[in-house]
Scaffold this active site. Structure first.
Site, mmCIF file in Angstrom:
data_model
loop_
_atom_site.group_PDB
_atom_site.id
_atom_site.type_symbol
_atom_site.label_atom_id
_atom_site.label_comp_id
_atom_site.label_asym_id
_atom_site.label_seq_id
_atom_site.Cartn_x
_atom_site.Cartn_y
_atom_site.Cartn_z
ATOM 1 N N ASP A 1 13.043 -25.726 22.167
ATOM 2 C CA ASP A 1 11.862 -25.830 22.481
ATOM 3 C C ASP A 1 10.664 -24.964 22.270
ATOM 4 O O ASP A 1 10.840 -24.020 22.688
ATOM 5 C CB ASP A 1 11.764 -27.448 22.346
ATOM 6 N N HIS B 1 8.685 -25.602 16.975
ATOM 7 C CA HIS B 1 8.976 -25.181 18.273
ATOM 8 C C HIS B 1 9.480 -24.475 18.455
ATOM 9 O O HIS B 1 10.972 -24.406 19.278
ATOM 10 C CB HIS B 1 9.608 -26.320 17.562
ATOM 11 N N GLU C 1 9.511 -30.796 12.296
ATOM 12 C CA GLU C 1 7.734 -30.503 12.428
ATOM 13 C C GLU C 1 7.357 -28.894 12.498
ATOM 14 O O GLU C 1 6.883 -28.231 13.014
ATOM 15 C CB GLU C 1 7.355 -31.231 13.809
HETATM 16 C C1 ACM Z 1 12.304 -35.431 16.122
HETATM 17 O O1 ACM Z 1 11.917 -35.856 16.390
HETATM 18 N N1 ACM Z 1 10.934 -34.434 15.291
HETATM 19 C C2 ACM Z 1 12.837 -34.653 14.880
#
Ligand code: ACM
Length: 739
Positions: free
Chosen positions: A192, A253, A317
């Protein structure tokens, strides 16, 4: 009905010497349980008879070792038929279902039958739950027949080890626990923004650089798993019927990878491994072939380490501004006839999907992989809501439901009972596509979870989740809670730091009483036997530090550092409260515009002497959404003023930005104001680092006033390039300090 008859018959035959068998304490609740007659008594002569193939022998050894650990009894393992007292594991094709088993306990003989090794193993786990939780006098199990099989095939828990690293022993202990409750997937969120946790031989900087970050206080934190450790964890899980599914996040991410190799992003600019949370603008460049070559190489090594036929690639995201600003990415959009950023996202995911398919791996991704159109072979993990699940099902994708099961949710907001009563599969769309609904996962994101509180967040809530998936017919919460209660001695014996069922482990509130010049720290405890220990010199509290119950009163400014302990073991990271003496302490304060009610604290929050922690949700920070902040303090008498200081926060990922400008003014009567100074601030709204910025007025000449006013000008709307473009920014400040 059959159960009752058998029971009555048993009682009648044995006369008054036989008590009714204790109700089952098994979690998840088996599909059917029928009490039998008599008991099976373990003895030194009891043998375990297991199938002779390697997995059969392995399950036999697992059972033998677990019985020894739990009861102290050392049983012999055989691979040939035996007579006498025995536990027999055998393959029986008449037990239908991949994970199904039948467990029969009768005097002299226990049988676990299943059509394959997966069912045999679950049968062994159920048998272990029938044993006393730890060394005890009784080694007898009442006769019973259990026929059991799971309702859903994908029963997963996700561990985010990127935000906070979790060492191998902790991961293994979770595998032991998940396996006990028949959770069969560990979704390992390995990369991440804030950390890259898996060694990749071809790209050593991923872990040399990407696994470490500098925290706001200057300390370094991080860690990663070597490939050898990954193999060890995967093997440990396999032996316990748990499949490990790795997640390598892309295209967003990805800050940690980009920190290691800046050329992976379109702007190719160096970025640090961030030490704050949120969504970051730096993502893998879709326009650059080198990005795909890199990901191909990484997936090569990942695919070789994890035998599971699935690889999770994240996909959630993704702010696409860098793609829109990059000429090669725009050229890609043009060449591939894509309409927009979502089209590029779809292109990216499908290309990775083909790369995985060529290795025989199925792509799993968060529901954003539907953006711009998804290939129906992909498995969609729904987190944003049922609408996304419906989209996935209508598109022909298989589905994993995660949204209702986020275990990073504070316990008081998602209690054990809430979780038990969550029917995530009630949507009629699910019934219309039954073959596509694989099951569910409970994710534990770790922004606010460390090794100290991971187990408190997981357990006992995972037990409710496990039962939901294994046996949705079970609906009696009171009975479930009784069975959970029966698990605690077993969990205690293994030093599992489980949390409360319906409250947070500890909830602090620090308030100032201006009449008594007293600060009162209240700690609401989730368990009565949690002890709070504190220090006043800033050092980490230990099991020897002084303790308090629910309330600690302080009459002097200074530092209070608190940590909860249970059974002598620290349970959560310590929390530091900083109280600063100053002349505005406890004075009346008023706001021109009311702060956001979610970030208000008490009305006098800005003049209680208590500065904020590094968590903007700590109740010590005050936040305004979209508006300026203007506070007026009445010092109640004219005072000589030397300085006025405030701190402002930037956490752009949470839409909190520094103000453009801060103005200071004073007044003698609260009506006529004298401007003192206007201090501009250069704000970079795309700087995602957590920043605390102090703004201070120093009086150049003697200054006396009764009233003072501070005005901070809001940044305004979030700009292009920000995930929340067009949304109003927040201003956060914690304290007005006057000397
Ligand atoms: C997430 O909670 N961004 C998958």
């Amino acid at each position: 009905m059959r159960r009752l008859t058998t029971l009555l018959l048993g009682l009648a035959m044995a006369g008054c010497a036989v008590a009714a068998p204790a109700p089952s304490t098994i979690i998840p609740q088996p599909q059917t349980i029928q009490a039998g007659q008599g008991t099976f008594v373990f003895g030194r002569d009891t043998r375990i008879v297991a199938p002779a193939d390697p997995r059969g022998r392995e399950i036999g050894s697992f059972l033998r070792d677990a019985i020894r650990a739990q009861t102290g009894l050392v049983l012999h393992l055989k691979n040939a038929p035996a007579k006498g007292s025995r536990i027999e594991l055998r393959i029986d094709p008449s037990v239908h279902g991949d994970e199904a088993y039948r467990l029969t306990v009768a005097p002299g003989r226990i049988t676990i039958a299943a059509s394959g090794d997966r069912g045999l193993f679950w049968g062994a786990q159920t048998l272990l739950q029938l044993l006393p939780p730890r060394h005890a006098g009784t080694r007898a199990i009442p006769a019973v027949r259990i026929d059991d099989a799971p309702r859903y095939a994908w029963r997963g828990v996700m561990l985010d080890v990127a935000r906070h690293f979790m060492p191998v022993p902790l991961v293994k202990q979770q595998i032991d626990l998940l396996s006990r409750y028949k959770i069969n997937v560990l979704h390992w969120h390995l990369t991440d923004d804030q950390g890259w946790r898996i060694q990749i031989q071809k790209y050593p900087r991923l872990t040399r650089v990407g696994a470490w970050r500098t925290e706001a206080d200057g300390s370094r934190s991080g860690g990663f798993y070597t490939q050898q450790q990954v193999r060890e964890v995967v093997e440990y899980a396999r032996a316990r019927n748990v499949m490990v599914v790795p997640e390598i996040e892309m295209p967003g991410h990805a800050s940690a990878a980009i920190a290691a190799y800046p050329s992976l992003s379109c702007p190719r600019r160096p970025v640090p491994v961030p030490a704050s949370w949120g969504v970051f603008a730096d993502i893998y460049c879709v326009g650059d072939e080198a990005t795909f070559a890199f990901l191909h190489d990484v997936l090569d090594e990942v695919a070789a380490l994890f035998p599971a036929p699935y690889i999770h690639i994240g996909g959630d995201e993704v702010p696409k501004q860098q793609w829109l600003d990059s000429a090669p990415s725009q050229a890609r959009m043009h060449d591939e006839h894509l309409a927009d950023g979502e089209g590029l996202q779809s292109y990216f995911i499908k290309r990775i999907q083909r790369d995985l398919a060529a290795r025989g791996k199925t792509l799993v991704g968060w529901d954003e992989i539907l953006e711009g159109g998804a290939d129906p072979q992909a498995i969609v993990e729904m987190w944003r809501g049922p609408a996304e699940a419906r989209k996935a099902l209508a598109n022909g994708n298989r589905l994993i439901v995660a949204g209702p099961f986020y275990l990073d949710t504070p316990i008081d907001k998602l209690t054990l009972e809430d979780l038990y009563r969550t029917d995530a599969f009630a949507d009629p769309a699910f019934a219309a596509h039954p073959g596509q609904v694989l099951g569910a996962e409970a994710p534990l994101w770790s922004e606010r979870v460390t090794t100290r509180n991971a187990e408190a967040m997981l357990y006992p809530r995972v037990l409710a989740f496990a039962e939901r998936l294994w046996n949705p017919q079970a609906h009696d919460y009171a009975d479930f809670q009784r069975r959970v209660g029966a698990q605690y001695p077993w969990l205690d014996a293994r030093h599992v730091a489980y949390g409360p069922e319906d409250r947070d482990l500890v909830d602090y509130q620090l308030s100032f009483n201006p009449q008594h010049l007293r600060w009162r720290l209240r700690a609401a405890r989730g368990f009565d036997d949690v002890q709070l220990r504190y220090t006043l010199d800033g050092s980490e509290p230990t099991a020897q530090s002084p303790a308090f119950g629910d309330v600690l009163d302080r009459y002097a400014p200074g530092t209070i550092r608190v940590a909860p302990f249970r059974h002598g073991v620290p349970y959560l990271p310590s929390q530091t409260f900083e109280i600063v003496d100053n002349r505005a302490l406890g004075k009346p304060v008023s706001y021109r515009i009311a702060p956001d009610p979610r970030y208000t604290g008490t009305p006098a929050q800005l003049v209680d002497g208590v500065v904020g922690t590094d968590d903007f949700r700590d109740g010590l920070w005050v936040g305004w959404k979209g508006s300026d902040m203007e506070a007026t303090v009445d010092l109640q008498q004219p005072m000589a003023l030397h300085s006025i200081q405030l701190r402002f926060l930037q956490q752009s990922g949470s839409w909190i930005l520094l103000p453009h400008r801060v103005d200071f003014a004073v007044s003698d009567d609260g009506k006529a104001w004298r401007a003192l100074q206007s201090i501009p601030i250069v704000v970079d709204p795309l700087d995602m680092r957590a920043t605390v910025h102090a703004v201070r007025f120093d009086a150049p000449a003697p200054l006396t006033a009764r009233y003072l006013r501070v005005t901070a000008q809001n940044y305004g709307r979030l700009p292009a390039g920000h995930d929340g473009v067009g949304q109003p920014a927040y201003i956060f400040t914690d304290e007005i300090l006057v000397q």
